[in-house]
Design an enzyme around this catalytic site. Structure first.
Site, PDB file in Angstrom:
ATOM      1  N   TRP A 264       4.057   3.820   1.637  1.00 33.60           N
ATOM      2  CA  TRP A 264       3.723   2.855   0.707  1.00 33.60           C
ATOM      3  C   TRP A 264       4.266   1.464   0.835  1.00 33.60           C
ATOM      4  CZ3 TRP A 264      -0.423   5.090  -1.244  1.00 33.60           C
ATOM      5  CH2 TRP A 264      -0.336   6.369  -1.269  1.00 33.60           C
TER       6      TRP A 264
ATOM      7  N   LYS B 177       3.181  10.087 -11.601  1.00 37.82           N
ATOM      8  CA  LYS B 177       4.287  10.859 -10.986  1.00 37.82           C
ATOM      9  C   LYS B 177       5.330  11.362 -12.237  1.00 37.82           C
ATOM     10  CE  LYS B 177       2.957   8.984  -6.710  1.00 37.82           C
ATOM     11  NZ  LYS B 177       2.669  10.031  -5.930  1.00 37.82           N
TER      12      LYS B 177
ATOM     13  N   ASP C 217       8.862  -0.967  -6.443  1.00 34.72           N
ATOM     14  CA  ASP C 217       8.010   0.089  -6.496  1.00 34.72           C
ATOM     15  C   ASP C 217       8.411   1.264  -6.891  1.00 34.72           C
ATOM     16  OD1 ASP C 217       5.973   2.108  -6.740  1.00 34.72           O
ATOM     17  OD2 ASP C 217       5.035   1.904  -4.446  1.00 34.72           O
TER      18      ASP C 217
END
Lengths: 361, 361
Positions: A103, A196, A172
Site C-alpha cells: 500500500w 477494515k 494511511d
C-alpha cells in the site's frame, strides 16, 4: 438465519453483531421517519444527525482538538494516494515516503505519477517488508512524510510513530484506525478506508489539520480538493450515506460497549498475545513478521509447507473460520483480528489451530 | 416497524419495498456465507457474483451490446463531471455542453477548471431552465457533446435525445436512468449517481463505449482513469460493495417484478399523466416546466403563493407524504416519482392535493 462464522477477513471484514442487528432492525423505518436510512435525503435532519454524530464520535475517540477537521471522501484509501500529493505537496519541497509494503508502494507511485519530487526516506523492501524500518530520520525540508501505520499484507505495524519535528506526518491508517490511542498532534492528515476497522466499504475517513488546508491549490476539480469537503461538511454532493451511517454505529459501539480506545487497545493486545504466544510455542506455525514489528490487526503465519496450508484453510473454512488465506500476492495464512473480532473468536481459532497441529504436526 | 410514508424525495429516494425487505432478511447471513454482505470480501465468490450480476442486468435492461463496458465509480455524478473532460477530451478539439440547469452548469464548470476548450452549444438559461433547448445543432468537430437527460431541480427532461452524427454523446442520466428504453449506440459514455433511480448513494454507474477508452491519457492517477475500472472489473480497489449489492437487487426487481424498461416506461407515463393532468385541470396548482419538456421523474409545481406552499408541505408531511419541498435553490414544490414510486403513491398524492385545494383554493 444460518450460523454466523468466525470472520477473519482482511477487509471488508467483521462488523460488531450488535451493529448489524441495529441496522437490520431499523432498515425499513429509520428513527420513525417512515423511510429506510437508504431512502432519507442527505439534507434531512435524520441524516445530518448521523453524519454530525459520526464526526463528533471520531473527534472524541481520537482526542482531536479543534485544530482538526473530519470528513468522508469516497474512493477509499487509493483515492487518497492521489489526493494527498495533489493537495498537500509544496512547490520546491520534496514529499517524503516510508515504504513498508504494497500500500505504501502504491501511495508512492501515485505521487510520482503527478511528477512530484518524491523521496523514499526509509524502506523495509530489502527485508521483504517483514519489518518496520528502524531509526527513520526525517528531513525538515520535506512537505510531509507519509507512512502506512499497519500493513495488512505482511502483518507489520508501527509500534511507535516516526518523529518528524515540524514536518507534518501523513498516515494511511486504513487497517488500524481506532484500534489504539495515539497523539494526533504531529499529523497533518490521517486517512482510513472504512472497510477494515470502522465500517463497510464505500468511504474513507479523512482527518485533516486545519493549517494543511492552506496548501490546497485553487485549480483542482471540486471533488478532489480537501477544502470542498471541509467547507461543505462532506456534503458538496451526496455522500456515501449508508457507509457513514454504519461507521457511526460502529463508533457508538466502540464508545458505549467497549468504552473507548484505551480499552480497545487492551483487548487488541490480549487477542494478539493469545495468538502470537500460541504460534511462537507451537513449533509448527511460524509468524512471518519480525517480532518487534508484528501487527495486532493482521496475524500472518506459515505452516510447514504449502500443501498443509491449503488443507489448513480448507478445514478451517469447514469448521466455520473464514478469511484465513493469506493475500494472493504472498500466500501463506493470515488471521485479521480487527476491533470487531472478539477474544472468543481468537481463542476458538487457537483451539482449532492446536487441534489441526495434533492431527498434522 | 412504524408506518412507511409515501416518499417523494429527490434523492436519496424511495427504494422498492421488496428490495429493502430482501436486504433486511439476509443482513446477518448473506446466502449462507455466515457473514453479512457488509462483511464478505470483495474478492469472494459471493461478492463477485453480485457485481457480475449487476453488470449483466445493466447490459440486458439497456440492451447494451458488446461494445460497452459497465463499471462502478465512487464519488457520484460530481466526480464524473471532472473525470469526463480529464479522460475524454481530445487535443485540438472543443468539448461541447448543453446547459439545462444546475447540474449541467456544474459539469461545464469542471471542464473549464481543467482548461478545456469548452463550448456551450445550447442553453435554456434565458428561459430560466424551464425547458429543453430545441433544434440543437452539433458540430462534427467536437470531442463529445454532454447533456443532462433529466433535470431534477427544474423538472425538465429530454423527450428525444439530440442528434450528434459521429460525435459521441455523453449524458448524465442520474435521475432517469432505467426509467425508459433508448438507443445506446450514439453514446460514448452514460453515467448516473445511483441514489435516484437505481439504489442508495455511494456509487455512480458508468457505461462507456469501448472505443472511448483509447482517449484515456496515460498520466492520470489510477483512480481517475476509466481504463482502471474497465481493466479491473471495478475492483482495482475495494468498491462500494453495499451500494452495488443494492443496485443489483433493484435491477432484479426491475427485470423480474416490473418486466423491463418498456413496462417501466408505461408505468412512468401513467404516473406522469395522473399528476400532470390533475395539476393542469386544477386551476390551483401550476406546473413550472414547459409542457413539452416536462419530466416524468420530477414534477415541479407551484401553489398560488409561498405561504400556501409552506402549509401544503407541512400538511402533506403530517399526512404521510414526504419530500415535497422544492430544491432549496428554487423553492416551490416537487414530487419526485422515480421508478420505485408506485402508481398508488401518485394517486394518493393527487387525492391529497385535491383535498388540500378544496380547503384552501
Amino acid at each position: 438465519m444460518g450460523k454466523r462464522i468466525y470472520n477473519f477477513n482482511a477487509g471488508p471484514a467483521a462488523l460488531p453483531l450488535p451493529v448489524l442487528e441495529e441496522i437490520q432492525g431499523e432498515l425499513l423505518d429509520f428513527k420513525g421517519s417512515g423511510m429506510s436510512i437508504l431512502e432519507v435525503s442527505h439534507r434531512s435532519k435524520w441524516f445530518e444527525d448521523v453524519i454530525n454524530e459520526a464526526v463528533e464520535r471520531t473527534k472524541r475517540l481520537l482526542g482531536l482538538g479543534d485544530g482538526f477537521e473530519v470528513v468522508f471522501v469516497q474512493g477509499g484509501a487509493s483515492m487518497q494516494f492521489a489526493m494527498i500529493p495533489m493537495n498537500l505537496a509544496l512547490n520546491g519541497k520534496p514529499v517524503d515516503y516510508i515504504n513498508t509494503g504494497t500500500w505504501a508502494t502504491k501511495a508512492i507511485k501515485e505521487a510520482k505519477v503527478q511528477g512530484k519530487d518524491v523521496r523514499v526516506i526509509a524502506s523495509s523492501e530489502d527485508q521483504g517488508f517483514s519489518c518496520i524500518p528502524e531509526g527513520v530520520r526525517v528531513d525538515g525540508n520535506a512537505a510531509y512524510v507519509h507512512f502506512t501505520s499497519n500493513n495488512t499484507i505482511k502483518g507489520t505495524q508501527w509500534a511507535e510513530f516516526p518523529e518528524s519535528g515540524s514536518v507534518p506526518l501523513i498516515s494511511d491508517m486504513s487497517s488500524d484506525i481506532m484500534s489504539r490511542p495515539f497523539d494526533p498532534s504531529p499529523f497533518g492528515l490521517i486517512y482510513a478506508g472504512a472497510q477494515k476497522n470502522i465500517g463497510p466499504s464505500g468511504t474513507a475517513l479523512v482527518i485533516i489539520r486545519k493549517d494543511m488546508l492552506e496548501r490546497v491549490p485553487a485549480g483542482l476539480p471540486a471533488m478532489l480538493k480537501y477544502s470542498t469537503y471541509t467547507e461543505e461538511g462532506s456534503m458538496y454532493n451526496t455522500p456515501a450515506c449508508f457507509s457513514i451511517y454504519t461507521i457511526n454505529l460502529v463508533l457508538k459501539w466502540l464508545e458505549e460497549k467497549i468504552g473507548g480506545l484505551e480499552k480497545m487497545d487492551r483487548i487488541n493486545k490480549e487477542k494478539g498475545s493469545v495468538i502470537y504466544d500460541f504460534i511462537d510455542k507451537s513449533g509448527f506455525y511460524k509468524g512471518t513478521a519480525a517480532r518487534d514489528s508484528r501487527s495486532l490487526m493482521n496475524v500472518t503465519f506459515r505452516l510447514p509447507n504449502e500443501d498443509l496450508e491449503k488443507v489448513f484453510v480448507a478445514e478451517a473454512t469447514k469448521a466455520g473460520f473464514g478469511g484465513l488465506k493469506g493475500h494472493r500476492s504472498v500466500g501463506g495464512c493470515r488471521a485479521s483480528i480487527y476491533n470487531a473480532v472478539g477474544v472468543d473468536a481468537v481463542k476458538a481459532l487457537v483451539e482449532f489451530m492446536s487441534e489441526f497441529q495434533k492431527k498434522n504436526g
